[in-house]
Design an enzyme around this catalytic site. Sequence first.
Site, PDB file in Angstrom:
ATOM      1  CG  ASN A   1      -1.727   1.231   1.406  1.00 21.68           C
ATOM      2  OD1 ASN A   1      -1.783   2.068   0.506  1.00 21.68           O
ATOM      3  ND2 ASN A   1      -2.378   1.362   2.554  1.00 21.68           N
TER       4      ASN A   1
ATOM      5  CE  LYS B   1      -0.182   3.169   4.813  1.00 23.23           C
ATOM      6  NZ  LYS B   1      -0.058   3.260   6.276  1.00 23.23           N
TER       7      LYS B   1
ATOM      8  CG  HIS C   1      -5.765   1.781   5.536  1.00 23.03           C
ATOM      9  ND1 HIS C   1      -5.312   2.698   6.453  1.00 23.03           N
ATOM     10  CD2 HIS C   1      -4.737   0.947   5.274  1.00 23.03           C
ATOM     11  CE1 HIS C   1      -4.045   2.429   6.728  1.00 23.03           C
ATOM     12  NE2 HIS C   1      -3.667   1.365   6.029  1.00 23.03           N
TER      13      HIS C   1
ATOM     14  CD  GLU D   1      -2.937   5.361   6.880  1.00 22.08           C
ATOM     15  OE1 GLU D   1      -2.992   5.383   5.639  1.00 22.08           O
ATOM     16  OE2 GLU D   1      -1.979   4.848   7.497  1.00 22.08           O
TER      17      GLU D   1
ATOM     18  CD  GLU E   1      -3.222  -2.469   7.424  1.00 23.15           C
ATOM     19  OE1 GLU E   1      -2.108  -2.631   6.922  1.00 23.15           O
ATOM     20  OE2 GLU E   1      -3.918  -1.468   7.197  1.00 23.15           O
TER      21      GLU E   1
ATOM     22  N   GLY F   1       2.849   2.311  10.823  1.00 26.66           N
ATOM     23  CA  GLY F   1       3.802   3.407  10.681  1.00 26.66           C
ATOM     24  C   GLY F   1       4.536   3.775  11.957  1.00 26.66           C
TER      25      GLY F   1
ATOM     26  CB  SER G   1       5.629  -1.762  12.049  1.00 27.42           C
ATOM     27  OG  SER G   1       5.253  -0.416  12.275  1.00 27.42           O
TER      28      SER G   1
HETATM   29  P1  13P Z   1       3.231   0.385   7.706  1.00 26.78           P
HETATM   30  O1  13P Z   1       3.732  -0.899   7.090  1.00 26.78           O
HETATM   31  O2  13P Z   1       3.940   1.594   7.233  1.00 26.78           O
HETATM   32  O3  13P Z   1       3.141   0.272   9.186  1.00 26.78           O
HETATM   33  O4  13P Z   1       1.721   0.569   7.181  1.00 26.78           O
HETATM   34  C1  13P Z   1       0.865  -0.493   7.201  1.00 26.78           C
HETATM   35  C2  13P Z   1      -0.356  -0.142   6.462  1.00 26.78           C
HETATM   36  O5  13P Z   1      -1.090   0.751   6.871  1.00 26.78           O
HETATM   37  C3  13P Z   1      -0.636  -0.860   5.230  1.00 26.78           C
HETATM   38  O6  13P Z   1      -1.925  -0.630   4.778  1.00 26.78           O
END
Ligand code: 13P
Length: 252
Positions: A9, A11, A97, A99, A169, A175, A215
């Site tokens: 992803n 983003k 997601h 976010e 997740e 992150g 992560s």
């Molecule tokens: P990270 O791997 O940067 O923690 O992000 C995970 C994520 O949100 C994938 O959709």
Amino acid sequence: MRRNIVAGNWKMNKTFEEADDLLFNIADPLKEMDLDLTQVILCPPVLYAEMFTDIALENNFSVGAQNCSNHAEGAYTGEISAAMLKSMDIEYCLVGHSERRKYFNEDSKMLAEKVDQLLENAISPIFCCGEALEEREANTHFEVVGKQLYDGLFHLTAEELDNVIIAYEPVWAIGTGKTASPEQAQEMHAFIRSLIAKKYGQDIADDTTILYGGSCNAKNAKELFALKDVDGGLIGGASLKAEDFLAIIKSF
Ligand code: 13P
């Protein structure tokens, strides 16, 4: 169908030229890799989709979007429909997601509608779920994830669910560099599978792909992917570095 998947992803990262560069550095080595048992999905900013779908097949990967509208078509300025994604040969799309839930106020009703739009257009949703730190600290993480699944996904028929990938997740792991421990990941993945079994039966639960995200990197992927109920990863930060992403793909 249950399978090993590594999805990246991206983003809201990379300009066109940067994306072109990163794509080349991932796709070129991917082409030479023996990926019989692992599927790779790249979810770049959708604006660049064609650059990806053009070379996906010959380079052993599939293309996913990061979002779609919950509406079929019409006066929704700025939105992109599932039918549009399909017409650009996109096969997967993230839904729910954390976010999007947090920054764009996407609630379960809207997420369920997005899932329906995608399935109607023969795109597989990658349905994300996961608890916030406070929820884990309050020991409500099972309840929270269970509700996300019931409200966003469990209105589907068994046949429809067969086309859905689930990604667990934990929000506190996204992150942050704080990965879920193998015990925490396995426990939640087994719980998710048990909910599917309760609602749809054991065979369907055993056939569902459940990814871990948060992560996940080249160092911890092997241990996570070896867990009984973890079928691969949804990778954020580490999918933006070709070397790391390729190492994660080789972690099965
Ligand atoms: P990270 O791997 O940067 O923690 O992000 C995970 C994520 O949100 C994938 O959709």
